[in-house]
Write a protein that holds these residues in place. Structure first.
Motif, PDB file in Angstrom:
ATOM      1  N   UNK A 171      42.404 -91.154 -34.948  1.00 58.42           N
ATOM      2  CA  UNK A 171      41.652 -90.339 -35.898  1.00 58.42           C
ATOM      3  C   UNK A 171      40.835 -91.176 -36.881  1.00 58.42           C
ATOM      4  N   UNK A 172      41.257 -92.427 -37.127  1.00 61.00           N
ATOM      5  CA  UNK A 172      40.504 -93.295 -38.034  1.00 61.00           C
ATOM      6  C   UNK A 172      39.347 -94.022 -37.334  1.00 61.00           C
ATOM      7  N   UNK A 173      39.102 -93.714 -36.053  1.00 57.02           N
ATOM      8  CA  UNK A 173      37.988 -94.311 -35.322  1.00 57.02           C
ATOM      9  C   UNK A 173      38.323 -95.592 -34.588  1.00 57.02           C
ATOM     10  N   UNK A 174      39.553 -96.055 -34.710  1.00 59.58           N
ATOM     11  CA  UNK A 174      39.970 -97.271 -34.014  1.00 59.58           C
ATOM     12  C   UNK A 174      40.328 -96.943 -32.561  1.00 59.58           C
ATOM     13  N   UNK A 175      40.184 -97.913 -31.650  1.00 63.41           N
ATOM     14  CA  UNK A 175      40.581 -97.673 -30.255  1.00 63.41           C
ATOM     15  C   UNK A 175      42.065 -97.327 -30.173  1.00 63.41           C
ATOM     16  N   UNK A 176      42.447 -96.637 -29.107  1.00 60.51           N
ATOM     17  CA  UNK A 176      43.866 -96.357 -28.892  1.00 60.51           C
ATOM     18  C   UNK A 176      44.599 -97.681 -28.695  1.00 60.51           C
ATOM     19  N   UNK A 177      45.911 -97.662 -28.897  1.00 61.59           N
ATOM     20  CA  UNK A 177      46.720 -98.869 -28.766  1.00 61.59           C
ATOM     21  C   UNK A 177      46.508 -99.507 -27.392  1.00 61.59           C
TER      22      UNK A 177
END
Length: 60
Positions: A33-39
């Motif tokens: 949700x913060x725009x970072x790629x998934x783990x």
């Protein structure tokens, strides 16, 4: 509409690509949700963002 989750950390997933993607590979369709790629998870192609799932990792 089904809510998607990151299978590694359990956070909800946005149905938008990550804000920043500099790896030279195709940009994923989903992000945290913060725009970072998934783990990242290890695949046959090396580390890649996890594939979202409709269930939280703890089974909720």
């Amino acid at each position: 509409m089904t809510t998607l989750y990151c299978p590694e950390c359990g956070e909800e997933v946005a149905n938008v690509p990550p804000r920043v993607w500099n790896t030279g590979s195709p940009r994923p369709e989903h992000s945290h949700l913060d725009g970072e790629p998934l783990c990242a998870v290890m695949t046959e192609e090396g580390y890649r963002p996890a594939t979202p799932t409709s269930r939280r990792p703890n089974g909720e």
